[in-house]
Design a protein around this motif. Structure first.
Motif, PDB file in Angstrom:
ATOM      1  N   ARG A 128      32.450   0.490  14.927  1.00 55.98           N
ATOM      2  CA  ARG A 128      32.810  -0.315  15.626  1.00 55.98           C
ATOM      3  C   ARG A 128      33.285   0.766  17.076  1.00 55.98           C
ATOM      4  O   ARG A 128      33.342   1.925  16.980  1.00 55.98           O
ATOM      5  CB  ARG A 128      33.606  -1.326  15.677  1.00 55.98           C
ATOM      6  CG  ARG A 128      33.127  -2.525  16.478  1.00 55.98           C
ATOM      7  CD  ARG A 128      34.008  -3.634  16.082  1.00 55.98           C
ATOM      8  NE  ARG A 128      35.712  -3.575  15.952  1.00 55.98           N
ATOM      9  CZ  ARG A 128      36.659  -3.115  16.969  1.00 55.98           C
ATOM     10  NH1 ARG A 128      36.353  -3.611  17.790  1.00 55.98           N
ATOM     11  NH2 ARG A 128      37.486  -3.022  17.249  1.00 55.98           N
ATOM     12  N   ILE A 129      32.191   0.644  18.463  1.00 58.27           N
ATOM     13  CA  ILE A 129      32.356   1.662  19.335  1.00 58.27           C
ATOM     14  C   ILE A 129      32.983   0.701  20.581  1.00 58.27           C
ATOM     15  O   ILE A 129      33.464  -0.153  20.707  1.00 58.27           O
ATOM     16  CB  ILE A 129      31.718   2.774  19.361  1.00 58.27           C
ATOM     17  CG1 ILE A 129      30.716   1.528  20.198  1.00 58.27           C
ATOM     18  CG2 ILE A 129      31.281   3.184  18.512  1.00 58.27           C
ATOM     19  CD1 ILE A 129      29.125   2.793  20.147  1.00 58.27           C
ATOM     20  N   ALA A 130      33.726   1.775  21.708  1.00 56.73           N
ATOM     21  CA  ALA A 130      33.959   0.909  22.957  1.00 56.73           C
ATOM     22  C   ALA A 130      33.889   2.029  23.773  1.00 56.73           C
ATOM     23  O   ALA A 130      33.909   3.379  23.645  1.00 56.73           O
ATOM     24  CB  ALA A 130      35.504   0.674  22.992  1.00 56.73           C
ATOM     25  N   ASP A 131      33.003   1.833  25.358  1.00 56.31           N
ATOM     26  CA  ASP A 131      33.425   2.353  25.750  1.00 56.31           C
ATOM     27  C   ASP A 131      34.790   3.530  26.332  1.00 56.31           C
ATOM     28  O   ASP A 131      35.774   3.111  26.160  1.00 56.31           O
ATOM     29  CB  ASP A 131      32.926   2.052  27.256  1.00 56.31           C
ATOM     30  CG  ASP A 131      32.721   2.768  28.316  1.00 56.31           C
ATOM     31  OD1 ASP A 131      33.612   3.382  29.450  1.00 56.31           O
ATOM     32  OD2 ASP A 131      30.899   2.699  28.630  1.00 56.31           O
ATOM     33  N   ALA A 132      34.381   4.838  26.095  1.00 53.56           N
ATOM     34  CA  ALA A 132      35.654   5.466  26.371  1.00 53.56           C
ATOM     35  C   ALA A 132      36.354   5.930  27.284  1.00 53.56           C
ATOM     36  O   ALA A 132      37.677   5.701  27.508  1.00 53.56           O
ATOM     37  CB  ALA A 132      35.244   7.194  26.576  1.00 53.56           C
ATOM     38  N   ALA A 133      35.489   5.765  28.967  1.00 51.02           N
ATOM     39  CA  ALA A 133      36.943   5.205  30.225  1.00 51.02           C
ATOM     40  C   ALA A 133      37.026   3.908  30.746  1.00 51.02           C
ATOM     41  O   ALA A 133      37.968   3.786  31.170  1.00 51.02           O
ATOM     42  CB  ALA A 133      35.460   5.637  30.750  1.00 51.02           C
ATOM     43  N   THR A 134      35.856   2.440  29.929  1.00 46.92           N
ATOM     44  CA  THR A 134      37.102   1.742  30.030  1.00 46.92           C
ATOM     45  C   THR A 134      37.236   1.054  29.090  1.00 46.92           C
ATOM     46  O   THR A 134      37.591  -0.096  28.564  1.00 46.92           O
ATOM     47  CB  THR A 134      35.109   0.015  30.607  1.00 46.92           C
ATOM     48  OG1 THR A 134      34.799   0.044  29.856  1.00 46.92           O
ATOM     49  CG2 THR A 134      34.935   1.333  32.195  1.00 46.92           C
ATOM     50  N   GLU A 135      36.925   1.240  27.962  1.00 48.53           N
ATOM     51  CA  GLU A 135      37.722   0.752  26.414  1.00 48.53           C
ATOM     52  C   GLU A 135      36.988  -0.994  26.623  1.00 48.53           C
ATOM     53  O   GLU A 135      36.834  -1.894  25.267  1.00 48.53           O
ATOM     54  CB  GLU A 135      39.544   0.464  26.424  1.00 48.53           C
ATOM     55  CG  GLU A 135      39.811   1.824  26.906  1.00 48.53           C
ATOM     56  CD  GLU A 135      39.780   2.281  25.747  1.00 48.53           C
ATOM     57  OE1 GLU A 135      39.358   2.149  24.365  1.00 48.53           O
ATOM     58  OE2 GLU A 135      39.622   3.895  26.021  1.00 48.53           O
ATOM     59  N   ARG A 136      35.299  -0.726  27.106  1.00 46.06           N
ATOM     60  CA  ARG A 136      35.406  -2.432  26.532  1.00 46.06           C
ATOM     61  C   ARG A 136      34.513  -2.353  25.062  1.00 46.06           C
ATOM     62  O   ARG A 136      33.749  -1.215  25.081  1.00 46.06           O
ATOM     63  CB  ARG A 136      33.765  -2.789  27.390  1.00 46.06           C
ATOM     64  CG  ARG A 136      33.735  -3.739  27.812  1.00 46.06           C
ATOM     65  CD  ARG A 136      32.664  -4.509  28.639  1.00 46.06           C
ATOM     66  NE  ARG A 136      30.935  -2.851  28.866  1.00 46.06           N
ATOM     67  CZ  ARG A 136      29.796  -2.809  28.949  1.00 46.06           C
ATOM     68  NH1 ARG A 136      30.049  -4.447  27.273  1.00 46.06           N
ATOM     69  NH2 ARG A 136      29.125  -2.028  28.202  1.00 46.06           N
ATOM     70  N   ASP A 137      34.034  -3.048  24.580  1.00 48.15           N
ATOM     71  CA  ASP A 137      34.142  -3.113  23.078  1.00 48.15           C
ATOM     72  C   ASP A 137      32.541  -3.595  22.621  1.00 48.15           C
ATOM     73  O   ASP A 137      31.825  -3.973  23.428  1.00 48.15           O
ATOM     74  CB  ASP A 137      34.864  -3.915  22.729  1.00 48.15           C
ATOM     75  CG  ASP A 137      34.384  -4.238  21.160  1.00 48.15           C
ATOM     76  OD1 ASP A 137      33.360  -2.968  20.420  1.00 48.15           O
ATOM     77  OD2 ASP A 137      34.748  -5.126  20.024  1.00 48.15           O
ATOM     78  N   LEU A 138      31.838  -2.584  22.385  1.00 46.41           N
ATOM     79  CA  LEU A 138      30.498  -2.086  22.481  1.00 46.41           C
ATOM     80  C   LEU A 138      30.134  -2.914  21.107  1.00 46.41           C
ATOM     81  O   LEU A 138      28.567  -2.338  21.102  1.00 46.41           O
ATOM     82  CB  LEU A 138      30.244  -1.355  23.139  1.00 46.41           C
ATOM     83  CG  LEU A 138      30.484  -0.519  23.951  1.00 46.41           C
ATOM     84  CD1 LEU A 138      29.975   1.120  24.460  1.00 46.41           C
ATOM     85  CD2 LEU A 138      29.904  -1.505  24.886  1.00 46.41           C
ATOM     86  N   GLY A 139      30.834  -2.857  20.115  1.00 47.15           N
ATOM     87  CA  GLY A 139      30.335  -3.591  18.858  1.00 47.15           C
ATOM     88  C   GLY A 139      30.274  -2.418  18.365  1.00 47.15           C
ATOM     89  O   GLY A 139      30.721  -1.253  18.050  1.00 47.15           O
ATOM     90  N   ARG A 140      29.505  -3.169  17.450  1.00 48.80           N
ATOM     91  CA  ARG A 140      29.007  -2.068  16.319  1.00 48.80           C
ATOM     92  C   ARG A 140      27.537  -0.944  16.800  1.00 48.80           C
ATOM     93  O   ARG A 140      26.557  -1.086  17.380  1.00 48.80           O
ATOM     94  CB  ARG A 140      28.496  -2.503  14.982  1.00 48.80           C
ATOM     95  CG  ARG A 140      29.453  -3.484  14.129  1.00 48.80           C
ATOM     96  CD  ARG A 140      28.630  -4.007  12.594  1.00 48.80           C
ATOM     97  NE  ARG A 140      28.254  -3.617  11.950  1.00 48.80           N
ATOM     98  CZ  ARG A 140      27.485  -3.307  11.114  1.00 48.80           C
ATOM     99  NH1 ARG A 140      28.210  -4.589  10.214  1.00 48.80           N
ATOM    100  NH2 ARG A 140      27.549  -2.988  10.030  1.00 48.80           N
ATOM    101  N   LEU A 141      27.344   0.338  15.992  1.00 50.90           N
ATOM    102  CA  LEU A 141      26.781   0.975  16.408  1.00 50.90           C
ATOM    103  C   LEU A 141      25.671   1.293  15.651  1.00 50.90           C
ATOM    104  O   LEU A 141      25.716   0.894  14.104  1.00 50.90           O
ATOM    105  CB  LEU A 141      28.066   3.136  15.897  1.00 50.90           C
ATOM    106  CG  LEU A 141      26.555   4.338  16.775  1.00 50.90           C
ATOM    107  CD1 LEU A 141      26.051   3.712  18.295  1.00 50.90           C
ATOM    108  CD2 LEU A 141      27.513   5.066  16.608  1.00 50.90           C
ATOM    109  N   ARG A 142      24.479   1.087  15.978  1.00 48.91           N
ATOM    110  CA  ARG A 142      23.501   0.691  14.732  1.00 48.91           C
ATOM    111  C   ARG A 142      22.927   1.906  13.757  1.00 48.91           C
ATOM    112  O   ARG A 142      22.906   2.282  12.207  1.00 48.91           O
ATOM    113  CB  ARG A 142      21.832   0.366  15.648  1.00 48.91           C
ATOM    114  CG  ARG A 142      21.178  -0.118  14.629  1.00 48.91           C
ATOM    115  CD  ARG A 142      19.648  -0.502  15.139  1.00 48.91           C
ATOM    116  NE  ARG A 142      18.436  -1.015  14.378  1.00 48.91           N
ATOM    117  CZ  ARG A 142      17.982  -2.327  14.731  1.00 48.91           C
ATOM    118  NH1 ARG A 142      18.329  -2.510  15.692  1.00 48.91           N
ATOM    119  NH2 ARG A 142      17.123  -2.653  14.427  1.00 48.91           N
TER     120      ARG A 142
END
Length: 207
Positions: A128-142
């Motif tokens: 599970r990942i998040a944008d490194a700059a904004t910390e916005r959750d991007l969900g799961r990495l396919r």
């Protein structure tokens, strides 16, 4: 032999609508699919599409004592659509990332090694990942990096605007050229199959 119950133009309209409208929609939706449950849905739809193609060929085989190869070619869109739908969950995401993917730096929030029925590590990993700059959750990495990385690591991924398809590790895209090419070939063959069908459709069956 009796004429087919369905009107020739009606069958042609259905075939073209399914092939040129329904199938592209399914392919686009396939890029969002994630997991075995959705894969099962696309397998069933692919089987149904192939059955449609064979049924259309059977109509002409029963309608004419000696159907020509030209008439039997009208089964082509159903069969090419079946191949396209069946492979779309595995191929479409790579093509979309190739066309519209944008590089981004993300931070790994969670790392979940995948184990088999015996509890042994399979080497696969859910992230599970998040944008490194904004910390916005991007969900799961396919598809994650080839080598497992720990939580907190910053990695490079390809993201689709608006999150249409799950992110993919950038390094994975380097090995996806063959998959994108296969997808492009299947799309081309399907479109050509539709064109051949429109040209080969038995004129005697139309009313």
């Amino acid at each position: 032999m009796s004429r087919p119950r369905l009107r020739g133009r009606g069958v042609l309209a259905f075939t073209m609508t399914w092939s040129l409208v329904g199938v592209p929609i399914l392919v686009v939706l396939a890029s969002r699919s994630y997991g075995t449950s959705w894969m099962a849905v696309f397998v069933l739809l692919a089987i149904a599409s192939g059955a449609i193609g064979l049924a259309i060929g059977h109509i002409w085989a029963r309608s004419y004592m000696d159907p020509t190869p030209r008439e039997l070619l009208t089964a082509a869109p159903g069969l090419t659509a079946a191949a396209l739908i069946f492979t779309a969950p595995g191929l479409a995401p790579w093509a979309f990332h190739e066309l519209a993917g944008q590089p981004a730096q993300v931070r790994v929030l969670e790392v979940e090694p995948v184990t088999d029925d015996y509890g042994d590590d399979t080497g696969l990993t859910h992230y599970r990942i998040a944008d490194a700059a904004t910390e916005r959750d991007l969900g799961r990495l396919r598809f994650g990096p080839v080598t497992r990385v720990p939580a907190g690591a910053v990695i490079s991924v390809s993201v689709i605007p608006d999150g249409w398809s799950p992110p993919v590790a950038t390094e994975r895209l380097k090995d996806a050229d063959a998959l994108v090419t296969t997808f492009a070939v299947l799309v081309t063959v399907h479109v050509l199959g539709c064109a051949v069908t429109a040209a080969a459709w038995p004129r005697k069956a139309q009313s």
